[in-house]
Design a protein around this motif. Structure first.
Motif, PDB file in Angstrom:
ATOM      1  N   SER A  27      58.282  52.303  11.195  1.00 16.84           N
ATOM      2  CA  SER A  27      59.184  51.172  11.649  1.00 16.84           C
ATOM      3  C   SER A  27      60.520  51.164  10.871  1.00 16.84           C
ATOM      4  N   ARG A  30      62.152  47.782  10.495  1.00 17.94           N
ATOM      5  CA  ARG A  30      61.568  46.630   9.651  1.00 17.94           C
ATOM      6  C   ARG A  30      61.653  47.367   8.092  1.00 17.94           C
ATOM      7  N   HIS A 314      53.280  45.317   9.896  1.00 19.62           N
ATOM      8  CA  HIS A 314      53.771  45.810  10.866  1.00 19.62           C
ATOM      9  C   HIS A 314      53.505  44.858  12.260  1.00 19.62           C
TER      10      HIS A 314
END
Lengths: 461, 123
Positions: A27, A30, A314
């Motif tokens: 990710s 993020r 996540h």
């Protein structure tokens, strides 16, 4: 074709969920990669790029190769054992390789971060809400109560089926699922204690609401199960209730799935809103100290953390801390549950494929046995034996059937509820009328079936 | 009211709990008469030993900021100790603070300004 229509979408959903999971572990938005946090500057490091690039390349290739598998696994073949084995193998591969690569990549990133001295000791700050500390989650009904209610409704039906093998499998597995649900509920009660996370108070609030919603949904599902069972009982008396039964079954399934999605959507929306609020309030967050205990962003094992459930870096999910006793019990318990349920089922399917049923005919007793269904009766119990050219089965009440064989309880167009032991092309079929039920039997070839019919005829004379 | 516990800090956890509850009461974030979590609830919530929470509550009770009732648990004291004087311990702490402030070059007026600002900000 029916198998393709059922298995195809099922495996497509399974494939897509693993695909989504594998990519969500990488990710960029993020700043988390397989459980390891990286800043944009750190991401530019050539070694880091090699690790992340290799992961992405592997995942893309793997899922591209696995895509045709959806059709291959679902493709109708005459041997169900083959389909079942392919299903197990396909699911196993979908789980094993992405998890393995995520863990390896995560470990490689941690090693690089440690060698570069990027791990700085951060203060670990726990935020405790004095109001929420007083919320009594334990007072809420949990999943185990729903399962117990379902067991109470379903168990009498299972026990009345008169199949000892089925009783021994379904009733204990039902009880086991109640125990597991109790464990899950216990875990949910402990969820409020998880530490090292910016999401602490968010999870308190959302899970409290989630638990209340699920409790109501559970009551709804229990009522639907009762309704389905009632319709099953009615079906035994009325021949034309098939459509009503199918409508109830289909309608209730759609309602459950829709309610589940809707509820979860509401919860996720709330989690996102609260997370945004939390980020805006510039919360202190000590993740870096904790990431060494994450493996691939999937598993968490920190014996120093007493919390059973921790928020995943996540997405919005939580995972069990395998460093705790509860986490170990859940992890190995799930493995054991899968082994206890799936492996015997697999063996059973293979046995059914090799020998769908055995037949023993003597002057004293006639016995038909498969792994789950059996029928033993004396020749005197036979009221009539007829040879019918063919038989059309319309509905499987409780049995197993492939294009090669059919065993168990079915409904036939001509005779209503029947118990069948059928092999081959089912032309002709021996119809045995007993006092309380009709048996339909055919063997692999026409000659064998005719020979058996003659044998029955001699026995009842 | 959210309290923050820093596990890396040199300040003991029970002092951190005590200090934050005092700040909460003074700033009005915790109302007078507010029911605090029980020792077990707060210990469970923070994953700390109940004795640590007990120690913090004991300190708050001793200083008259909370009252502990057997039936209703710990509550913020509805009638705060209105002594209008500093306790000897507080006076000692203030004296140390003033000494340190002087050593870093703060004048009496500057200290008073800082105190005024902080008072307005916190309370």
């Amino acid at each position: 074709m029916l198998m393709l229509m059922i298995l195809g979408p099922t495996f497509l959903i399974l494939y897509l969920s693993f695909l989504w999971n594998a990519f969500s572990l990488h990710s960029v938005k993020r700043g988390f990669f397989y459980g390891v946090s990286l800043t944009p500057q750190q991401l530019e490091d050539p070694e880091i790029q090699e690790v992340t690039g290799t992961y992405l390349k592997r995942i893309k290739t793997f899922f591209a190769l696995m895509a045709p598998g959806i059709v291959l696994v679902s493709w109708p073949v005459p041997y169900f054992a083959l389909t079942f084995s392919a299903m197990m193998l396909y699911t196993g591969l979908l789980m094993y390789y992405p998890f393995k690569w995520a863990i390896r990549s995560g470990e490689a990133l941690k090693a690089i971060k440690a060698s570069r001295g990027w791990y700085q000791k951060e203060a670990i700050v726990l935020r405790v809400d004095l109001d929420l500390a007083q919320v009594k989650l334990g007072a809420m009904p949990g999943l185990e109560w729903f399962l117990l209610a379902t067991m109470a409704v379903v168990a009498p039906l299972i026990l009345n089926l008169g199949e000892p093998a089925l009783r021994w499998i379904l009733v204990p597995s039902g009880l086991l699922s109640v125990v597991c649900a109790y464990g899950m509920n216990y875990a949910l009660k402990r969820m409020r204690n998880h530490v090292y996370s910016e999401d602490t108070q968010i999870n308190y609030q959302v899970n409290y609401k989630r638990k209340r919603d699920w409790a109501w949904l559970s009551v709804g599902i229990a009522m639907l199960v009762a309704l389905i069972n009632l319709s099953l009982l009615l079906l035994d008396q009325e021949e034309n209730n098939m459509m009503a039964f199918m409508a109830i079954l289909g309608g209730s399934s759609v309602a459950i799935v829709a309610a589940t999605f809707w509820l979860e959507r509401q919860h996720l929306k709330r989690i996102r809103a609260l997370k945004t609020m939390n980020q805006e309030s510039q919360a202190i967050y000590g993740y870096a100290e904790d990431e060494r205990y994450w493996y691939g962003g999937i598993f968490y094992n920190n014996p120093n953390n007493r919390k059973l459930l921790v928020s995943s870096p996540h997405g919005t999910s939580s995972t069990f801390n395998m460093g705790t006793r509860g986490g170990k019990i859940f992890f190995w318990g799930t493995g054991l549950l899968v082994a206890v349920l799936i492996i015997p089922l697999w063996i059973m399917v293979v046995i059914d494929e090799v020998r769908p049923f055995s037949l023993e005919v003597t002057n004293e007793v006639i016995s038909l046995k498969s792994t789950l269904y059996r029928e033993t009766f004396k020749p005197e119990a036979i009221e009539a034996v007829d040879l019918v050219p063919s038989v059309k089965l319309t509905f499987k009440t409780n049995g197993s059937a492939t294009s090669r064989y059919a065993v168990g309880y079915f409904r036939s167009e001509a005779y209503g509820a029947v118990k069948v032991f059928l092999l081959g092309d089912r032309k002709p079929v021996i119809k045995i009328t007993l006092k309380d039920q009709i048996l339909l039997v055919s063997l692999a070839t026409k000659e064998e079936t005719l020979a058996l019919y003659d044998q029955f005829k001699k026995l009842i004379k | 009211m959210i309290i923050e516990l820093n596990f890396e800090s040199e300040v003991p956890i029970y002092i951190q709990i005590r200090n934050q509850i005092v700040k909460g009461i003074a700033s009005g974030q915790i109302a007078l008469g507010y029911s605090l979590p029980t020792v077990r609830q707060l210990a469970n919530e923070a994953g700390i030993n109940p004795m640590t929470v007990n120690k913090a509550y004991g300190l708050l009770k001793q200083q008259g900021f909370i009252v502990v009732d057997r039936r209703h648990g710990a509550k913020v004291n509805a009638q705060m100790p209105n002594r209008k004087t500093l306790s000897p311990e507080m006076e000692g702490e203030l004296a140390l603070f003033l000494c340190e402030a002087k050593l870093v070059g703060l004048s009496e007026a500057a200290i008073i300004d800082i105190v005024k600002d902080l008072y307005r900000k916190l309370i």
